[in-house]
Design a protein around this motif. Structure first.
Motif, mmCIF file in Angstrom:
data_model
loop_
_atom_site.group_PDB
_atom_site.id
_atom_site.type_symbol
_atom_site.label_atom_id
_atom_site.label_comp_id
_atom_site.label_asym_id
_atom_site.label_seq_id
_atom_site.Cartn_x
_atom_site.Cartn_y
_atom_site.Cartn_z
ATOM 1 N N SER A 71 0.816 -1.210 0.000
ATOM 2 C CA SER A 71 0.000 0.000 0.000
ATOM 3 C C SER A 71 0.857 1.271 0.000
ATOM 4 O O SER A 71 0.457 2.283 -0.581
ATOM 5 C CB SER A 71 -0.975 0.005 1.175
ATOM 6 N N GLN A 72 2.039 1.235 0.604
ATOM 7 C CA GLN A 72 2.914 2.410 0.616
ATOM 8 C C GLN A 72 3.378 2.738 -0.810
ATOM 9 O O GLN A 72 3.375 3.901 -1.218
ATOM 10 C CB GLN A 72 4.113 2.170 1.515
ATOM 11 N N GLU A 75 0.448 4.196 -2.852
ATOM 12 C CA GLU A 75 0.203 5.596 -2.504
ATOM 13 C C GLU A 75 1.250 6.513 -3.118
ATOM 14 O O GLU A 75 0.927 7.614 -3.589
ATOM 15 C CB GLU A 75 0.166 5.785 -0.982
#
Length: 106
Positions: A71-72, A75
């Protein structure tokens, strides 16, 4: 080798004993009276796992706990796309596509 599920051979004759079956006679020892009463076999079956199988199980459990998506990274790419700083290297993409296509034909 085909397995006759219905208990019939190709001629439609019902096979009633193991000796009539085309795959041959499969023998098993008959259970003793004690085995029939207790429902247990006279021999002890054991299973032992190797160290490698234990390591594989541990690795499988570790991988199952990891998230499917980073998810990092997602993003950071979203942010780069939003502010226009995401750069696309067309030559690198073309090289990767050619490499992938080449590996499929091997």
């Amino acid at each position: 080798m085909a397995i006759e599920i219905t208990g019939q051979n190709g001629n439609g004759k019902i096979l009633s004993s193991r000796t009539e079956r085309p795959e041959g006679n499969v023998s098993r020892d008959e259970a003793t009276a004690a085995q029939q009463e207790t429902g247990r076999s006279s021999t002890a079956d054991t299973v032992s796992l190797t160290n490698t199988s234990a390591q594989l199980r541990s690795l499988e459990n570790t991988l199952a706990e990891l998230p499917v998506v980073d998810s990092q990274r997602v993003e950071s790419i979203k942010q780069a796309l939003a502010d226009g700083s995401y750069e696309i290297d067309a030559q690198r993409i073309a090289d990767k596509l050619i490499s992938f296509e080449s590996s499929l034909s091997r």
